[in-house]
Enzyme design. Structure first.
Site, PDB file in Angstrom:
ATOM      1  N   SER A 162       0.908  -1.185  -0.165  1.00  0.00           N
ATOM      2  CA  SER A 162       0.015  -0.103   0.093  1.00  0.00           C
ATOM      3  C   SER A 162       0.675   1.224   0.011  1.00  0.00           C
ATOM      4  O   SER A 162       2.057   1.073   0.415  1.00  0.00           O
ATOM      5  CB  SER A 162      -0.834  -0.058   1.154  1.00  0.00           C
ATOM      6  OG  SER A 162      -1.805  -1.026   1.318  1.00  0.00           O
TER       7      SER A 162
HETATM    8  N1  SAH Z   1      -0.484  -5.033   4.185  1.00  0.00           N
HETATM    9  C1  SAH Z   1       0.166  -5.527   3.092  1.00  0.00           C
HETATM   10  C2  SAH Z   1      -0.750  -5.238   1.864  1.00  0.00           C
HETATM   11  C3  SAH Z   1      -0.750  -6.423   0.823  1.00  0.00           C
HETATM   12  S1  SAH Z   1      -1.804  -6.430  -0.276  1.00  0.00           S
HETATM   13  C4  SAH Z   1       1.440  -4.931   3.029  1.00  0.00           C
HETATM   14  O1  SAH Z   1       1.880  -3.952   3.762  1.00  0.00           O
HETATM   15  O2  SAH Z   1       2.170  -5.362   2.160  1.00  0.00           O
HETATM   16  C5  SAH Z   1      -3.190  -7.454   0.576  1.00  0.00           C
HETATM   17  C6  SAH Z   1      -2.806  -8.913   0.430  1.00  0.00           C
HETATM   18  O3  SAH Z   1      -3.877  -9.549   1.258  1.00  0.00           O
HETATM   19  C7  SAH Z   1      -2.374  -9.628  -0.398  1.00  0.00           C
HETATM   20  O4  SAH Z   1      -1.211 -10.213  -0.202  1.00  0.00           O
HETATM   21  C8  SAH Z   1      -3.312 -10.860  -0.697  1.00  0.00           C
HETATM   22  O5  SAH Z   1      -2.901 -12.112  -1.036  1.00  0.00           O
HETATM   23  C9  SAH Z   1      -3.985 -11.013   0.862  1.00  0.00           C
HETATM   24  N2  SAH Z   1      -5.364 -11.436   1.013  1.00  0.00           N
HETATM   25  C10 SAH Z   1      -6.443 -11.380   0.046  1.00  0.00           C
HETATM   26  N3  SAH Z   1      -7.585 -11.907   0.497  1.00  0.00           N
HETATM   27  C11 SAH Z   1      -6.877 -12.649   1.741  1.00  0.00           C
HETATM   28  C12 SAH Z   1      -7.438 -13.612   2.631  1.00  0.00           C
HETATM   29  N4  SAH Z   1      -8.831 -13.857   2.734  1.00  0.00           N
HETATM   30  N5  SAH Z   1      -6.811 -13.907   3.720  1.00  0.00           N
HETATM   31  C13 SAH Z   1      -5.482 -13.532   3.705  1.00  0.00           C
HETATM   32  N6  SAH Z   1      -4.888 -12.708   3.196  1.00  0.00           N
HETATM   33  C14 SAH Z   1      -5.732 -12.307   2.069  1.00  0.00           C
END
Ligand code: SAH
Length: 190
Positions: free
Chosen positions: A37
């Site tokens: 993000s």
């Molecule tokens: N907080 C992260 C943002 C990553 S983007 C950072 O700082 O980099 C969001 C992430 O959510 C992705 O890696 C995606 O694979 C994950 N995601 C999506 N649906 C999910 C679920 N049901 N359970 C766990 N992770 C999930």
């Protein structure tokens, strides 16, 4: 809170080829179709959680581990769930290198939460779903906050829910946002 953002070395959480762009205020790819993000989004979400040194926080969507690293510096324990195993493994390695031993990571569907470690003071979902996942409310303590982006690929809003002492839920819209999809039992189906 800004101190914790400043201390987390964002360049380590993106691909080597993108490292020189790591401090621009924009999302960057982290592989597997996912993104890290905006720093400003991480700041907004972190602030919205209203955490302190004693807080236990659940994060759904570990991704690169960047937001986990920021949270680790501000609260007691972070429990983070990621559905894509190689992302979880890379985040684990990085967080260990940085000494963030108060972050526990699990591979799985975060929309069902992490029952064994509940209740949490705050829950942050870092992917956008169609509605707030019901199990996450059940895993909040009274007074706890759930911060979650809601909407589809076209438009999303960041929403904060607060569980009141008598079991009611208050809802506040914090603003527009743009996240990857929350995929899971209480998210989108694909
Ligand atoms: N907080 C992260 C943002 C990553 S983007 C950072 O700082 O980099 C969001 C992430 O959510 C992705 O890696 C995606 O694979 C994950 N995601 C999506 N649906 C999910 C679920 N049901 N359970 C766990 N992770 C999930």
């Amino acid at each position: 809170m800004l101190g914790a953002i400043g201390r987390a070395p964002r360049h380590l959480f993106v691909d080597e080829a993108l490292q020189e762009r790591a401090y621009e205020d924009r999302p960057l790819p982290i592989g597997h179709g996912q993104t890290i993000s905006h720093p400003s989004t991480v700041a907004l979400m972190t602030e919205a959680l209203e955490i302190d040194r004693t807080s236990r926080v659940l994060e759904v969507g570990t991704g690169s581990g960047y937001q986990s690293a920021v949270l680790a510096g501000l609260c007691a324990n972070v429990y983070s769930i990621e559905r894509i195993a190689p992302l979880a493994a890379r985040a684990r390695r990085l967080l260990d290198e940085l000494g963030h031993y108060n972050v526990a990571i699990q591979v799985g569907d975060g929309t069902i939460g992490w029952k064994a470690e509940a209740p949490f003071d705050a829950v942050v979902v870092t992917a956008a779903g169609p509605r707030p996942p019901a199990p996450l409310f059940a895993q909040l303590r009274a007074g706890g906050r759930l911060v979650v982006p809601l909407g589809d690929e076209q438009s999303q809003a960041l929403v904060r829910y607060r569980l009141t002492g008598d079991g009611d839920v208050e809802e506040e819209i914090l603003g527009d946002c743009r996240f990857v999809k929350l995929v899971g039992r209480y998210g989108f189906s694909h």
